[in-house]
Design an enzyme around this catalytic site. Structure first.
Site, mmCIF file in Angstrom:
data_model
loop_
_atom_site.group_PDB
_atom_site.id
_atom_site.type_symbol
_atom_site.label_atom_id
_atom_site.label_comp_id
_atom_site.label_asym_id
_atom_site.label_seq_id
_atom_site.Cartn_x
_atom_site.Cartn_y
_atom_site.Cartn_z
ATOM 1 N N SER A 127 0.848 -1.200 0.000
ATOM 2 C CA SER A 127 0.000 0.000 0.000
ATOM 3 C C SER A 127 0.876 1.239 0.000
ATOM 4 C CB SER A 127 -0.882 0.022 1.251
ATOM 5 O OG SER A 127 -1.510 1.285 1.380
ATOM 6 N N TYR A 140 -2.861 -1.242 9.795
ATOM 7 C CA TYR A 140 -2.770 -1.513 8.344
ATOM 8 C C TYR A 140 -1.427 -1.039 7.789
ATOM 9 C CZ TYR A 140 -4.274 -1.207 3.397
ATOM 10 O OH TYR A 140 -4.386 -1.326 2.027
HETATM 11 P P1 NAP Z 1 -11.229 -5.405 -2.109
HETATM 12 O O1 NAP Z 1 -12.047 -5.030 -3.296
HETATM 13 O O2 NAP Z 1 -11.846 -5.362 -0.748
HETATM 14 O O3 NAP Z 1 -10.600 -6.837 -2.367
HETATM 15 C C1 NAP Z 1 -9.923 -7.549 -1.376
HETATM 16 C C2 NAP Z 1 -10.222 -9.026 -1.562
HETATM 17 O O4 NAP Z 1 -9.496 -9.758 -0.557
HETATM 18 C C3 NAP Z 1 -11.708 -9.337 -1.378
HETATM 19 O O5 NAP Z 1 -12.142 -10.239 -2.381
HETATM 20 C C4 NAP Z 1 -11.739 -9.983 0.013
HETATM 21 O O6 NAP Z 1 -12.799 -10.896 0.187
HETATM 22 C C5 NAP Z 1 -10.393 -10.701 0.014
HETATM 23 N N1 NAP Z 1 -10.006 -11.047 1.366
HETATM 24 C C6 NAP Z 1 -10.078 -10.262 2.477
HETATM 25 N N2 NAP Z 1 -9.663 -10.940 3.544
HETATM 26 C C7 NAP Z 1 -9.334 -12.182 3.113
HETATM 27 C C8 NAP Z 1 -8.858 -13.352 3.745
HETATM 28 N N3 NAP Z 1 -8.649 -13.374 5.071
HETATM 29 N N4 NAP Z 1 -8.618 -14.441 3.001
HETATM 30 C C9 NAP Z 1 -8.850 -14.449 1.669
HETATM 31 N N5 NAP Z 1 -9.307 -13.375 1.006
HETATM 32 C C10 NAP Z 1 -9.556 -12.260 1.718
HETATM 33 O O7 NAP Z 1 -9.950 -4.473 -1.993
HETATM 34 P P2 NAP Z 1 -8.928 -3.905 -3.090
HETATM 35 O O8 NAP Z 1 -9.014 -2.444 -3.010
HETATM 36 O O9 NAP Z 1 -9.075 -4.606 -4.402
HETATM 37 O O10 NAP Z 1 -7.566 -4.325 -2.387
HETATM 38 C C11 NAP Z 1 -6.662 -5.278 -2.932
HETATM 39 C C12 NAP Z 1 -5.319 -5.099 -2.248
HETATM 40 O O11 NAP Z 1 -4.811 -3.793 -2.542
HETATM 41 C C13 NAP Z 1 -5.401 -5.189 -0.717
HETATM 42 O O12 NAP Z 1 -4.264 -5.877 -0.243
HETATM 43 C C14 NAP Z 1 -5.392 -3.747 -0.288
HETATM 44 O O13 NAP Z 1 -4.889 -3.609 1.020
HETATM 45 C C15 NAP Z 1 -4.479 -3.141 -1.336
HETATM 46 N N6 NAP Z 1 -4.643 -1.688 -1.500
HETATM 47 C C16 NAP Z 1 -5.730 -1.139 -2.109
HETATM 48 C C17 NAP Z 1 -5.792 0.248 -2.268
HETATM 49 C C18 NAP Z 1 -6.939 0.936 -2.968
HETATM 50 O O14 NAP Z 1 -6.845 2.149 -3.190
HETATM 51 N N7 NAP Z 1 -8.003 0.249 -3.326
HETATM 52 C C19 NAP Z 1 -4.773 1.060 -1.792
HETATM 53 C C20 NAP Z 1 -3.692 0.459 -1.163
HETATM 54 C C21 NAP Z 1 -3.630 -0.905 -1.029
HETATM 55 P P3 NAP Z 1 -14.211 -10.359 0.772
HETATM 56 O O15 NAP Z 1 -14.651 -9.254 -0.141
HETATM 57 O O16 NAP Z 1 -15.080 -11.548 0.739
HETATM 58 O O17 NAP Z 1 -13.903 -9.861 2.164
#
Ligand code: NAP
Length: 237
Positions: A127, A140
């Site tokens: 992140s 986080y």
């Molecule tokens: P997202 O749409 O919430 O996707 C995260 C996925 O991870 C969801 O499918 C979730 O399942 C799954 N997940 C959560 N906990 C889990 C577990 N214990 N075991 C297996 N799967 C699990 O979020 P995203 O924005 O695409 O994020 C993807 C990655 O990018 C994450 O690591 C996040 O921290 C990082 N990130 C995102 C941003 C941003 O701007 N979006 C910024 C910095 C970092 P459920 O939906 O069923 O809970």
């Protein structure tokens, strides 16, 4: 034409992970998704990354169906927002467990295949908050910073075995996670407000992260390891 390889994308049921799974499929890889709720047309495995038994079971199933796993993208993640003095130890541990220990379990499970193949690609989605810091997200930010550190340490250790390890820290990517934070008024403004402060003047798309992963996984990136490749529209330099 690239040789078909088997990739596991954790968190591939939503947002960034889903876009990565789609991109790696388009790149010609066989893709399995490991998620609490695997969706899409991929070979899906329902597993919680915090549970090593579930992770090992899922990896075994992928191996049996698609062959050795030589590409791993750790995208599963869980955010959390609270004042530090209100983050109790259970909340602290859960965020560390999903974002850091989950990466540990998945790498441990996939590594033997990569060692055997003398080739592997690991990309950890950390992140941009690990670069900038972020108030109300101490657990986080701590976990994602540790993922960057793990990436660097493993790159040195696994390079001689033909395995590269890199991190892609996303910043401000339009996914359910970001929109959820916006809806709860935790972004310090709306997404539109943030776009005005983002040098490239747009919100990031999951496909932007997927493109970086695609490159780091390609043969062309074989000399790139231990790197933290920010994809954030210039918000962090
Ligand atoms: P997202 O749409 O919430 O996707 C995260 C996925 O991870 C969801 O499918 C979730 O399942 C799954 N997940 C959560 N906990 C889990 C577990 N214990 N075991 C297996 N799967 C699990 O979020 P995203 O924005 O695409 O994020 C993807 C990655 O990018 C994450 O690591 C996040 O921290 C990082 N990130 C995102 C941003 C941003 O701007 N979006 C910024 C910095 C970092 P459920 O939906 O069923 O809970």
């Amino acid at each position: 034409m690239a040789v078909t390889k088997t990739a596991v994308v954790t968190g591939g049921g939503s947002g960034i992970g889903k876009a990565i799974a789609e991109r790696l499929t388009a790149d010609g890889h066989q893709v399995a998704v490991l998620d609490l709720n695997p969706t899409g047309s991929f070979f899906g495995q329902k597993a919680d990354v915090t549970d090593p038994d579930q992770v090992n079971g899922a990896l075994d199933a992928v191996r049996q169906e698609l062959g050795p796993v030589t590409i791993l993208v750790n995208a599963a993640g869980l955010d959390g927002f609270n004042r530090f003095d209100r983050i109790d130890f259970a909340a602290w541990k859960r965020v560390i467990d999903v974002n850091l220990n989950g990466v540990y379990h998945c790498i441990q499970a996939a590594l033997p295949d990569m060692v055997e193949a003398k080739w592997g690609r690991i990309v950890n989605i950390s992140s941009s908050s690990a670069h900038s810091g972020q108030p109300f997200m101490a657990h986080y930010v701590a976990a994602k910073s540790a993922v960057n550190g793990l990436t660097k340490a493993l790159a040195l250790e696994l390079g001689p075995r033909g395995i590269t390890v890199n991190a892609v820290p996303p910043g401000f990517i339009d996914t359910p996670m970001l929109r959820g934070a916006e809806a709860k008024e935790l972004l310090g403004g709306t997404v539109e407000d943030h776009i005005k402060r983002t040098p490239v003047r747009r919100v990031g798309r999951p496909e932007d992260i997927a493109a970086a992963c695609s490159f780091l996984i390609s043969e062309d990136a074989g000399y790139i390891t231990g790197q933290i490749l920010g994809v954030n529209g210039g918000r962090n330099t």
